[in-house]
Design an enzyme around this catalytic site. Structure first.
Site: not given
Ligand code: GLC
Ligand code: CA
Length: 540
Positions: A96, A196, A246, A320-321
């Site tokens: 990641d 990310d 993402e 995880h979010d």
């Molecule tokens: C992404 C991750 C999340 C994190 C955010 C900031 O959305 O999935 O868990 O808090 O980025 O890095």
């Protein structure tokens, strides 16, 4: 390794997967001990959330050193052993890459704070405007997105927590530093990367107030975003590897470029519009029942749209979010098994690469916490205060957090029915839901009809049937918005997929008859009718 088109990816949130040394925190050696299990699922890749050096204000998404392992999770030797053993199990690891920001503990930021101009240019520092923050942008975790540093007389931008400072991607030196991170892990045998919030890295030259929103329209899919991604991918030689970006609040037009082989950017994208259909007025912290008509229309738009543009989707409900899908879109009480399986069918038969988030394959549910003290996530605790400050009672605020907290997806993996669910011999960092006594891997491995067995079947079908990996998709009209239907076609072959999103029997006019490839009920159902949460995949 097979092509990403017939692959399935499994996501591990390391802190909650398996604890090997009894300190209550999942770790690299814990993952190593579960490689046989992962192989038994038939998945091709494992994406592991960040385990690098970090003060853990955002559970590792605040990285203080991209080249070292957080001792809480193990050592570099453990990471190398994991990569090697995963490859031996036929599993490629994806790491990641959190490149939009670093932790404020990172050496670069510390040098910036000390006034070193080279490193100040690694971040986004600005002078105050009329004695206040440079813009009115809102942080994704609540509050203004700028933090004042008195010693420098300047503010720095943090789109996330105050301890996560945004990097300045317009500085070529920053881009070079980040390329080295990719090269480092690629050398070690990692097979792919997840990026990310990568569509937030390109900020406009002029930063201005947003009077109609929280600022995201200025920096989301920003001005030089495609150029930056292309350069990163090209210069690190990862164009042929497994990559996923993402994409926060993105648009279809941009994703057609991010995930199109012609553009040489990424293999696929996560977009989140389908996970906002239960946000009242688009607001995460305002509850409403899911709008399945909106869900259907979003799936249709993204599936057919990405197909028309030759681009590729990542398919997912959970990470995880996010809260747990079975609690959110299914019914984790009355139709736990049926609804978990139906949700699996709905996305696993689509065009794209499915992602299974740890615990989803056994139907894990929301946490069911009863006190705010049980929550650990910075976003949840921030918003609990914000909601109370807005006049909600603590009970009302707790109810909202209970539905929406990211900790719902972060409770420890339920391996067995023992006291700590086989996750740890110590005290888990986050409490384990009471339902681990019956929702757990050990129990489901013994049951042919389990959610786990069903997931394995879906993963295998994608490998066995070209039509699932490569067929076209077309959404079908149904007589109720609570039935979502689509068909896949390849040459003369056709698969029809019908899913009932409700806990009642519903008519499914036009549903063809034929050989049932997949169904979440043991007995054959009636013609033209779907049982509660029924999913039927028909060869016809
Ligand atoms: C992404 C991750 C999340 C994190 C955010 C900031 O959305 O999935 O868990 O808090 O980025 O890095
Ligand atoms: Ca541990």
């Amino acid at each position: 390794m097979s092509s990403f088109r017939n692959s399935t990816v499994y996501q591990i949130y390391i802190k909650s997967y398996c604890d090997s040394n009894g300190d209550g925190i999942g770790d690299l050696n814990g993952i190593r001990s579960k490689l046989d299990y992962l192989q038994s699922l038939g998945i091709d890749y494992v994406w592991i959330t960040p385990f690098f050096k970090s003060p853990m204000n955002d559970n590792g998404y605040d990285i203080a050193d991209y080249f070292s392992v957080n001792p809480m999770f193990g050592t570099m030797d453990d990471a190398e052993a994991l990569i090697k053993e995963a490859n031996e199990h036929g599993i490629g690891l994806m790491f990641d890459m959190v490149f939009n920001h670093t932790s404020t503990d990172h050496e670069w930021f510390q040098k910036a704070l000390a006034g070193d101009p080279k490193y100040m240019d690694y971040y986004i520092f600005r002078d105050p405007v009329d004695g206040h923050a440079p813009t009115n942008w809102v942080s994704k975790f609540g509050g203004n997105a700028w933090e004042y540093v008195p010693a420098l007389g300047k503010y720095y931008l943090h789109l996330f927590d105050v301890s996560q400072a945004d990097l300045n991607w317009e500085n070529p030196a920053v881009r070079e530093e980040l390329k080295n991170v990719i090269r480092f892990w690629k050398e070690k045998g990692v097979r792919g990367f997840r990026f990310d919030v990568v569509n937030l890295i390109s900020k406009p030259d002029v930063l201005e107030d947003d009077f109609i929103g929280d600022g995201r329209r200025f920096y989301t899919d920003g001005p030089r975003i495609h150029q930056h991604i292309k350069e990163l991918v090209n210069d690190t030689g990862i164009a042929d590897m497994m990559t996923v970006g993402e994409m926060s609040s993105t648009s279809l037009d941009n994703c057609l470029r991010y995930a199109n082989p012609i553009e040489k950017e990424l293999k696929m994208v996560f977009s989140f519009h389908h996970l906002k259909v239960d946000y009242k007025g688009g607001e995460k912290w305002a509850l409403m029942d899911p709008d399945f008509k909106a869900l259907r229309d979003l799936f249709c738009k993204w599936q057919e749209g990405m197909q028309a543009g030759g681009a590729w989707n990542a398919l997912f409900w959970c990470n995880h979010d996010q809260p747990r899908a079975v609690s959110r879109f299914g019914d984790d009480r009355n139709y736990w098994k049926e609804s978990a399986k139906m949700l699996a069918v709905l996305i696993h038969m689509m065009r794209g690469t499915p992602y299974i988030y740890q615990g989803e394959e056994i139907g894990m549910t929301n946490a069911g916490y009863t006190s705010i003290d049980q929550y650990q996530d910075v976003e949840s605790t921030n918003y609990f205060s914000i909601l109370c400050g807005e006049g909600k009672t603590p009970e009302e605020a707790l109810h909202i957090i209970g539905e929406r907290s990211r900790d719902n997806g972060r409770t420890p993996m339920q391996w067995d029915s023992s006291e700590q669910a086989g996750f740890t011999t110590g005290t888990p960092w986050l409490s384990i839901p009471a339902n681990h006594t019956y929702i757990n891997v050990e129990t489901e491995e013994k049951d042919e009809d389990s959610i786990l067995a069903f997931y394995k079947k879906l993963v295998q079908l994608r490998k066995d049937m070209e039509i699932i990996a490569d067929g076209d998709i077309r959404f079908l009209e149904t007589c109720t918005p609570d039935v979502i239907a689509y068909e896949r076609t390849l040459g003369d072959e056709k698969l029809s997929v019908y899913c009932n999103l409700k806990g009642t029997e519903l008519a499914a006019d036009g549903m063809p008859e034929g050989e049932i490839l997949v169904c979440n009920y043991g007995q054959a159902g009636a013609k033209g009718v779907l049982r509660p949460f029924e999913a039927r995949v028909i060869k016809a």
